[in-house]
Design an enzyme around this catalytic site. Sequence first.
Site, PDB file in Angstrom:
ATOM      1  N   LYS A  25       0.785  -1.116   0.044  1.00  0.00           N
ATOM      2  CA  LYS A  25       0.014  -0.143  -0.022  1.00  0.00           C
ATOM      3  C   LYS A  25       0.805   1.154  -0.008  1.00  0.00           C
ATOM      4  O   LYS A  25       0.425   2.397  -0.235  1.00  0.00           O
ATOM      5  CB  LYS A  25      -0.735   0.055   1.171  1.00  0.00           C
ATOM      6  CG  LYS A  25      -2.170  -1.049   1.049  1.00  0.00           C
ATOM      7  CD  LYS A  25      -3.397  -0.291   1.007  1.00  0.00           C
ATOM      8  CE  LYS A  25      -4.587  -1.278   0.807  1.00  0.00           C
ATOM      9  NZ  LYS A  25      -4.570  -2.517   1.459  1.00  0.00           N
ATOM     10  N   SER A  64      -8.560   1.438   8.752  1.00  0.00           N
ATOM     11  CA  SER A  64      -8.064   0.812   9.853  1.00  0.00           C
ATOM     12  C   SER A  64      -6.808  -0.039   9.735  1.00  0.00           C
ATOM     13  O   SER A  64      -6.123  -0.458  10.550  1.00  0.00           O
ATOM     14  CB  SER A  64      -9.161  -0.091  10.703  1.00  0.00           C
ATOM     15  OG  SER A  64      -9.285  -1.030   9.627  1.00  0.00           O
ATOM     16  N   GLU A  67      -9.657 -14.122  -3.404  1.00  0.00           N
ATOM     17  CA  GLU A  67     -10.213 -13.201  -2.297  1.00  0.00           C
ATOM     18  C   GLU A  67     -10.744 -14.367  -1.302  1.00  0.00           C
ATOM     19  O   GLU A  67     -10.918 -15.472  -1.873  1.00  0.00           O
ATOM     20  CB  GLU A  67     -11.451 -12.495  -2.928  1.00  0.00           C
ATOM     21  CG  GLU A  67     -12.645 -12.981  -3.492  1.00  0.00           C
ATOM     22  CD  GLU A  67     -13.674 -12.062  -4.228  1.00  0.00           C
ATOM     23  OE1 GLU A  67     -13.677 -10.792  -3.745  1.00  0.00           O
ATOM     24  OE2 GLU A  67     -14.267 -12.646  -4.701  1.00  0.00           O
ATOM     25  N   GLY A 125     -16.277 -13.897   1.539  1.00  0.00           N
ATOM     26  CA  GLY A 125     -16.427 -12.303   0.917  1.00  0.00           C
ATOM     27  C   GLY A 125     -15.980 -12.408  -0.667  1.00  0.00           C
ATOM     28  O   GLY A 125     -15.202 -11.925  -1.001  1.00  0.00           O
ATOM     29  N   ASP A 140     -17.472 -11.029  -3.192  1.00  0.00           N
ATOM     30  CA  ASP A 140     -18.257 -10.167  -4.056  1.00  0.00           C
ATOM     31  C   ASP A 140     -17.281  -9.846  -5.434  1.00  0.00           C
ATOM     32  O   ASP A 140     -18.181  -9.791  -6.223  1.00  0.00           O
ATOM     33  CB  ASP A 140     -18.280  -8.834  -3.360  1.00  0.00           C
ATOM     34  CG  ASP A 140     -16.835  -8.187  -2.980  1.00  0.00           C
ATOM     35  OD1 ASP A 140     -16.364  -8.848  -2.039  1.00  0.00           O
ATOM     36  OD2 ASP A 140     -16.464  -7.166  -3.535  1.00  0.00           O
ATOM     37  N   SER A 157       1.311  -9.865  -0.448  1.00  0.00           N
ATOM     38  CA  SER A 157       0.856  -8.461  -0.446  1.00  0.00           C
ATOM     39  C   SER A 157       1.441  -7.591   0.901  1.00  0.00           C
ATOM     40  O   SER A 157       1.558  -6.615   0.852  1.00  0.00           O
ATOM     41  CB  SER A 157      -0.507  -8.373  -0.562  1.00  0.00           C
ATOM     42  OG  SER A 157      -1.308  -8.951   0.402  1.00  0.00           O
TER      43      SER A 157
HETATM   44  C1  LIG Z   1      -5.257  -3.558   1.001  1.00  0.00           C
HETATM   45  C2  LIG Z   1      -4.675  -5.147   0.855  1.00  0.00           C
HETATM   46  C3  LIG Z   1      -5.010  -5.949   0.289  1.00  0.00           C
HETATM   47  C4  LIG Z   1      -6.211  -5.695  -0.928  1.00  0.00           C
HETATM   48  O1  LIG Z   1      -5.760  -4.605  -1.863  1.00  0.00           O
HETATM   49  P1  LIG Z   1      -6.991  -4.012  -2.526  1.00  0.00           P
HETATM   50  O2  LIG Z   1      -6.074  -3.004  -3.401  1.00  0.00           O
HETATM   51  O3  LIG Z   1      -8.018  -3.478  -1.643  1.00  0.00           O
HETATM   52  O4  LIG Z   1      -7.682  -5.067  -3.366  1.00  0.00           O
HETATM   53  C5  LIG Z   1      -4.441  -7.279   0.113  1.00  0.00           C
HETATM   54  N1  LIG Z   1      -3.481  -7.519   0.976  1.00  0.00           N
HETATM   55  C6  LIG Z   1      -3.128  -6.542   1.911  1.00  0.00           C
HETATM   56  C7  LIG Z   1      -1.839  -6.852   3.008  1.00  0.00           C
HETATM   57  C8  LIG Z   1      -3.628  -5.319   2.211  1.00  0.00           C
HETATM   58  O5  LIG Z   1      -3.012  -4.294   2.959  1.00  0.00           O
END
Ligand SMILES: *Cc1c(COP(=O)(O)O)cnc(C)c1O
Length: 325
Positions: A56, A81, A207, A211, A213, A307
């Site tokens: 992020k 959050s 996902e 959830g 969606d 991620s």
């Molecule tokens: C925010 C996040 C996601 C999902 O990312 P999106 O861009 O909302 O699809 C996946 N893994 C981690 C660790 C995140 O912080």
Amino acid sequence: MSEIMLPTYDDVVAAAARIAGQAHRTPVLTSRIADEETGAQLFFKCENLQRMGAFKFRGAYNALAKFDAGQRRAGVVAFSSGNHAQAIALSARLLGMPATIVMPQDAPASKIAATRGYGAQVVTYDRYTEDREQIGRDLAERHGYTLVPPYDHADVIAGQGTAAKELFEEVGPLDAFFVCLGGGGLLSGSALATRALSPQCLLYGVEPEAGNDGQQSFRSGAIVHIDTPRTIADGAQTQHLGQLTFPIIRRDVDDILTVGDAELVEAMRFFASRMKLVAEPTGCLGFAAARAMKDQLKGKRVGVLISGGNVDIDRYAALLAGQGG
Ligand SMILES: *Cc1c(COP(=O)(O)O)cnc(C)c1O
């Protein structure tokens, strides 16, 4: 819909130049044991080792770096959050602008403290009686702050796409690529990079089962809204895809898959014991899905995006010990 301007791969390239020297170029790890288990050749892009512990930072820094002088002076507001809050707070500090983060008052104290630690002002709200988007918009209006949402924003999407760009530049084209999916900022950005750098690659969004969606939306062709799902994958507890992320995903992604919480824990355990990696539950979505599909991946070159790695250490220990979240 036709007047919406979707970001393109050129925006990902521009984002990469903007975040260079600020975001880490994270390592791509391989694992002989993972390859033996799946029969594929796996490449793990380790965004759990990114600054502040998740991809992020890429999107947040890219968005804030594009602010004009007036926007910088007034500052940024975000509601989150989780990792987006910390990403905005850290990026704002690096760029020397004020940040206000709207967080639920029952958010983990460690997350509120981490966000304050980056110098942001934290405004709390009651998640059962108050609407955080309304609070964010009110603050933006009253103080002239610019609101940066967690996924449905062209500069955020372009920034998130830089992780996949780095992966393909490092390892070359792939046969398949598994990317975690919440609101779709990471997946849509990854899709722009994939179609430019490895056009034949099968691209999967993953996902939580509870959830799905994104899967429903992908298959029906319209954005489906759901209640906040119960899952240990707290980074993917989003209720719907975005106006920008959905059309890119529909155009450029091959399918959306789901995995259950038990498979996420198994993947967390694999990362910890076999690769010495701390991944948060949401960060395990991609690998869990690749493992479940291994019969179709034999002999293939496969990318997996990890991620993030932000998980409270006591919760992490409890999850690994099989004691729930
Ligand atoms: C925010 C996040 C996601 C999902 O990312 P999106 O861009 O909302 O699809 C996946 N893994 C981690 C660790 C995140 O912080």
